[in-house]
Design a protein around this motif. Structure first.
Motif, PDB file in Angstrom:
ATOM      1  N   UNK A 206       0.891  -1.232  -0.120  1.00 21.85           N
ATOM      2  CA  UNK A 206      -0.203   0.030   0.160  1.00 21.85           C
ATOM      3  C   UNK A 206       0.894   1.236   0.010  1.00 21.85           C
ATOM      4  N   UNK A 207       2.140   1.149   0.608  1.00 17.31           N
ATOM      5  CA  UNK A 207       2.826   2.313   0.698  1.00 17.31           C
ATOM      6  C   UNK A 207       3.619   2.789  -0.557  1.00 17.31           C
ATOM      7  N   UNK A 208       4.195   1.464  -1.109  1.00 12.49           N
ATOM      8  CA  UNK A 208       4.886   1.745  -2.636  1.00 12.49           C
ATOM      9  C   UNK A 208       3.924   2.129  -3.410  1.00 12.49           C
ATOM     10  N   UNK A 209       2.689   1.397  -3.441  1.00 12.85           N
ATOM     11  CA  UNK A 209       1.749   1.899  -4.678  1.00 12.85           C
ATOM     12  C   UNK A 209       1.540   3.377  -4.880  1.00 12.85           C
ATOM     13  N   UNK A 210       1.586   4.089  -3.730  1.00  7.24           N
ATOM     14  CA  UNK A 210       1.509   5.465  -3.909  1.00  7.24           C
ATOM     15  C   UNK A 210       2.310   6.164  -4.662  1.00  7.24           C
ATOM     16  N   UNK A 211       3.545   5.440  -4.963  1.00  2.00           N
ATOM     17  CA  UNK A 211       4.687   6.189  -5.861  1.00  2.00           C
ATOM     18  C   UNK A 211       4.758   5.658  -7.142  1.00  2.00           C
ATOM     19  N   UNK A 212       3.912   4.525  -7.555  1.00  3.28           N
ATOM     20  CA  UNK A 212       3.936   3.795  -9.038  1.00  3.28           C
ATOM     21  C   UNK A 212       2.670   4.025  -9.648  1.00  3.28           C
ATOM     22  N   UNK A 213       3.032   3.892 -11.041  1.00  4.81           N
ATOM     23  CA  UNK A 213       1.623   3.852 -11.596  1.00  4.81           C
ATOM     24  C   UNK A 213       1.109   2.458 -12.049  1.00  4.81           C
ATOM     25  N   UNK A 214       2.041   1.729 -11.987  1.00  4.25           N
ATOM     26  CA  UNK A 214       1.525   0.206 -12.111  1.00  4.25           C
ATOM     27  C   UNK A 214       0.673  -0.263 -11.034  1.00  4.25           C
ATOM     28  N   UNK A 215      -0.001  -1.401 -11.191  1.00  5.98           N
ATOM     29  CA  UNK A 215      -0.741  -2.283 -10.234  1.00  5.98           C
ATOM     30  C   UNK A 215      -0.023  -3.142  -9.710  1.00  5.98           C
ATOM     31  N   UNK A 216       0.360  -2.921  -8.421  1.00  5.14           N
ATOM     32  CA  UNK A 216       1.456  -3.864  -7.901  1.00  5.14           C
ATOM     33  C   UNK A 216       0.755  -5.166  -7.493  1.00  5.14           C
ATOM     34  N   UNK A 217      -0.621  -5.327  -7.278  1.00  5.74           N
ATOM     35  CA  UNK A 217      -1.457  -6.246  -6.840  1.00  5.74           C
ATOM     36  C   UNK A 217      -1.012  -7.517  -7.597  1.00  5.74           C
ATOM     37  N   UNK A 218      -0.565  -7.012  -9.036  1.00  7.49           N
ATOM     38  CA  UNK A 218      -0.427  -8.241 -10.116  1.00  7.49           C
ATOM     39  C   UNK A 218       1.079  -8.776 -10.357  1.00  7.49           C
ATOM     40  N   UNK A 219       1.841  -7.996  -9.453  1.00  5.07           N
ATOM     41  CA  UNK A 219       3.109  -8.480  -9.242  1.00  5.07           C
ATOM     42  C   UNK A 219       3.375  -9.409  -7.936  1.00  5.07           C
ATOM     43  N   UNK A 220       3.491 -10.510  -8.349  1.00 10.82           N
ATOM     44  CA  UNK A 220       3.406 -11.569  -7.251  1.00 10.82           C
ATOM     45  C   UNK A 220       4.829 -11.865  -6.684  1.00 10.82           C
ATOM     46  N   UNK A 221       4.766 -12.681  -5.687  1.00 11.71           N
ATOM     47  CA  UNK A 221       6.092 -13.114  -4.984  1.00 11.71           C
ATOM     48  C   UNK A 221       7.214 -13.757  -6.119  1.00 11.71           C
ATOM     49  N   UNK A 227      10.406  -0.413 -13.492  1.00 15.50           N
ATOM     50  CA  UNK A 227       9.497   0.528 -13.641  1.00 15.50           C
ATOM     51  C   UNK A 227      10.086   1.846 -13.002  1.00 15.50           C
ATOM     52  N   UNK A 228       9.303   2.823 -13.035  1.00 11.71           N
ATOM     53  CA  UNK A 228       9.926   4.169 -12.373  1.00 11.71           C
ATOM     54  C   UNK A 228       9.068   4.424 -10.987  1.00 11.71           C
ATOM     55  N   UNK A 229       9.795   4.781 -10.059  1.00 12.83           N
ATOM     56  CA  UNK A 229       9.275   5.076  -8.740  1.00 12.83           C
ATOM     57  C   UNK A 229       9.722   6.385  -8.284  1.00 12.83           C
ATOM     58  N   UNK A 230       8.490   7.161  -8.175  1.00 11.99           N
ATOM     59  CA  UNK A 230       8.588   8.433  -7.730  1.00 11.99           C
ATOM     60  C   UNK A 230       9.810   9.209  -8.944  1.00 11.99           C
TER      61      UNK A 230
END
Length: 419
Positions: A206-221, A227-230
């Motif tokens: 939830x914290x990292x999602x605020x800084x990226x455009x991509x949907x992190x829920x689809x990035x599994x273990x 990607x760009x972060x901030x």
């Protein structure tokens, strides 16, 4: 060693003792051997240690800096190691792991080259996925453990341990020269221009999602993406060393502090150091190279048989493959196991004995578990004593205390996997 370095190590050891974490000091080596190894090798002062790009950031935020694998690293911040461990299990923590060595192999033969040195089937991985693997020597012993990511068919990304950096790079270069001399197409790029941050815990996504455009829920273990972060180009791997959900973020050095500040500006995130990192990995049953793994221990003995791809077990066409193939067929004499112990926290090299006093093994890592509120450890025992529930004893400072062989991980792990 001058007084400044010795005092730093002594204070670090005392801090760990106060938190119930296993530490020992020996005057001959001037080394603190906590569950992880804090080295104080004849450094004239802190200036002789390597520093990550976040060094000043750590100091400004109350980081207690200690020598570790030739680097000046925070062992903890203003909170206790117990508090920091529990915070990561319930919220999110940010670790600076820039002392570790990231590298990329590229070329049409990159995977073929690497598979001669590690036990995994890297070619079979889907693009953008990774796995834990080990480098082996000619005896089948473990040179280092590493996370290997197949970026695509011509690119592989690895992260190796800080304490093994020099020997790992020498090992890779030696075999790379021989491989390319025969016409192999592969190059190696060591990412000294990048820092590595680990954001771990149930609220990390939830914290990292605020800084990226991509949907992190689809990035599994175990998955990887660029990607760009901030606004900064990052390598993002959904992995970690805590047993919790989380990410390892490889970011250009120039942007590392800004990203750390952005992530820790969220009230759910706290900085965490080597102390809680070790408690977390031990609770999760994860190995520490130099303690639980070394060049005389094979992946079969270490309980890492699962890293040896089934597709490679017939040929075992990697260094030490003949030794490992025989162990797979005939079994091994010792196994790595977990323990729950009474008495003082078990220390590395503590003897494991039967109730009758026969030595049957040795502890490799041990500490007080902040989450379980009891002493836990891992080590190696003779195979007949490796079954969970076996009652043994661990000798600490000459006193034998009860210990029970226990399945690992000691606490449930929480990796983000498809439902």
């Amino acid at each position: 060693m001058r007084r400044s370095a010795r005092t730093l190590v002594a204070r670090a050891a005392r801090a760990l003792e106060l938190q119930g974490v296993n530490t020992t000091t020996t005057s001959s080596s001037a080394q603190v051997a906590a569950p992880f190894a804090i080295s104080a090798r004849s450094f004239a002062n802190d200036a002789d240690l390597l520093k990550t790009p976040l060094y000043d950031f750590h100091v400004e935020n109350g980081g207690k800096m200690v020598p570790f694998a030739g680097w000046s690293m925070p062992i903890q911040y203003k909170d206790s190691i117990m508090e920091a461990t529990n915070h990561c299990r319930t919220h999110a923590s940010l670790f600076d792991v820039s002392h570790m060595c990231g590298l990329t192999l590229k070329g049409k033969d990159a995977i073929k080259f690497l598979e001669g040195l590690v036990v995994g089937d890297i070619n079979a991985l889907a693009d953008g996925t990774g796995t834990l693997s080990v480098f082996t020597n000619e005896k089948g012993g473990i040179i280092d453990d590493t996370v290997v990511t197949k970026v695509n068919g011509n690119e592989v990304y690895l992260v190796v341990n800080a304490g093994c950096r020099e020997k790992d790079l020498a090992h890779l270069n030696k075999h790379l020269q021989a491989f390319t001399a025969k016409g192999g197409d592969v190059t190696m790029d060591v990412h000294d221009d990048r820092s590595l941050l680990a954001l771990q815990g149930p609220e990390a996504a939830e914290v990292l999602q605020q800084h990226v455009k991509e949907d992190l829920s689809k990035l599994y273990f175990g998955m990887f993406t660029k990607i760009d972060i901030a606004g900064s180009p990052c390598f993002v791997t959904r992995t970690g060393y805590t047993g919790e959900d989380g990410f390892e973020l490889s970011i250009p050095n120039a942007d590392a502090v800004a990203l750390a500040k952005a992530l820790t500006s969220d009230s759910r995130v706290r900085l965490a150091g080597l102390g809680p990192r070790d408690s977390l990995r031990l609770e999760a049953g994860l190995c520490l190279y130099g303690n639980d793994l070394n060049e005389d221990i094979t992946p079969v003995e270490a309980g890492l048989t699962w890293t040896i791809a089934k597709s490679r077990r017939d040929a075992c066409d990697f260094l030490g493959g003949d030794v490992i193939k025989k162990q797979l067929a005939d079994g091994v004499k010792q196994r790595r196991v977990g323990f729950v112990c009474k008495g003082a926290p078990a220390r590395q090299h503590s003897d494991v004995i039967t109730p009758e006093g026969q030595k049957v093994g040795e502890i490799t890592s041990g500490a007080f578990s902040p989450c379980l509120k009891k002493n836990i450890a891992m080590g190696y025992v003779d195979k007949p004593f490796a079954k969970a529930g076996t009652e043994l004893k661990v000798v600490v400072r000459g006193k034998a205390s009860d210990a029970v062989v226990t399945k690992m991980p000691f606490v449930p792990v929480h990796y983000h996997k498809p439902s």
